[in-house]
Scaffold this active site. Structure first.
Site, PDB file in Angstrom:
ATOM      1  N   ASP A 114       0.840  -1.201   0.000  1.00 11.87           N
ATOM      2  CA  ASP A 114       0.000   0.000   0.000  1.00 11.87           C
ATOM      3  C   ASP A 114       0.872   1.247   0.000  1.00 11.87           C
ATOM      4  O   ASP A 114       2.034   1.203   0.403  1.00 11.87           O
ATOM      5  CB  ASP A 114      -0.884   0.012   1.261  1.00 11.87           C
TER       6      ASP A 114
HETATM    7  N1  URA Z   1      -1.085  -6.111   3.729  1.00  8.64           N
HETATM    8  C1  URA Z   1      -1.619  -4.865   3.776  1.00  8.64           C
HETATM    9  O1  URA Z   1      -2.668  -4.657   4.367  1.00  8.64           O
HETATM   10  N2  URA Z   1      -0.957  -3.871   3.167  1.00  8.64           N
HETATM   11  C2  URA Z   1       0.217  -4.027   2.537  1.00  8.64           C
HETATM   12  O2  URA Z   1       0.783  -3.059   2.014  1.00  8.64           O
HETATM   13  C3  URA Z   1       0.767  -5.323   2.490  1.00  8.64           C
HETATM   14  C4  URA Z   1       0.095  -6.352   3.093  1.00  8.64           C
END
Ligand code: URA
Length: 245
Positions: A114
């Protein structure tokens, strides 16, 4: 047109090697060589048709040191505020952190982090390797350091290990490992996952009535994010076996 002589396996002409590495159009690569801007193993080579091994060739291109990699696999220390998407929207894309030759080669992120997640991200232009690394059949463990809003309890960790149901699938997903980190009451959780579902860590932590406030990926397979790789920096991975199951 005169036929080019057959080249030995794994060899190519210098202008083609530069092109394949992402140094620009064929004419541009040829121009770089003709203008004496390319060194091979420390010596200027001004013949675009000179033949060299394609892989692990030590170049300097207009002053930029470059070791050729026929297939690129790199690790990036992703900072917060960057998107993994190839067509980023609100935030700059992680590709902006790479040098121009790698940007031209169209490296794909191996799974996504993310925008606000930091840590180890792999990128490659090796299609079969990308498939292996992202296929649900290949269980490559990924370790996340999670800062939670509320203290992490042993009951929460047990639920995460046994499996929790997320909103898009009735089948429970479970962590391969989940443990609180630190002495006494702690908000730091270390989670190891074998799958890579959308927002998986955030949704799993929410499913045990906690909330992710900070997320950092510290390890993929046997590769740990090196301490000396600062946020925004990248490095070649010389042997993909380190990130395979
Ligand atoms: N899980 C998440 O919620 N976000 C990420 O960036 C990676 C794994």
């Amino acid at each position: 047109m005169a036929k080019r002589p057959r080249l030995p396996a794994g060899h190519n002409t210098l202008d083609q090697i530069l092109f394949d590495q992402g140094f620009g159009e064929r004419r541009v690569c040829e121009g770089l060589v003709l203008n004496g801007l390319v060194q091979v193993n420390g010596e200027v080579v001004d013949d675009p048709d000179a033949v060299f091994p394609e892989d692990r060739l030590s170049l300097s291109v207009d002053g930029m040191p470059w070791v050729t990699h026929v297939k690129a696999l790199i690790m990036l220390h992703k900072p917060a505020g960057y998107e993994c998407s190839l067509k980023p929207g609100a935030w700059p894309g992680v590709h902006n952190l790479l040098p121009v030759p790698l940007r031209r080669r169209g490296l794909q992120p191996v799974g996504r982090l993310d925008q606000d997640t930091t840590g180890l991200l792999l990128l490659t232009d090796d299609g079969p390797l990308l498939h292996k690394l992202t296929s649900p059949k290949h269980h490559v463990p990924k370790v996340y350091e999670v800062t939670c809003k509320h203290p992490v309890t042993s009951v929460m960790c047990e639920k995460l290990r046994k499996g929790v149901v997320l909103d898009d699938d009735p089948a429970p997903v479970h962590a391969d490992a989940a443990e609180p980190v630190g002495e006494g009451e702690t908000c730091h959780l270390r989670l190891t996952l074998l799958q890579g579902k959308y927002h998986q860590v955030k949704r799993m932590v929410a499913a045990v009535s906690n909330r992710v406030e900070g997320l950092h990926r510290s390890q993929i397979g046997r590769l740990t994010l090196p301490d000396d790789l600062a946020p925004g920096q990248w490095r070649w991975i010389e042997d993909p076996a380190i990130v395979l199951p």
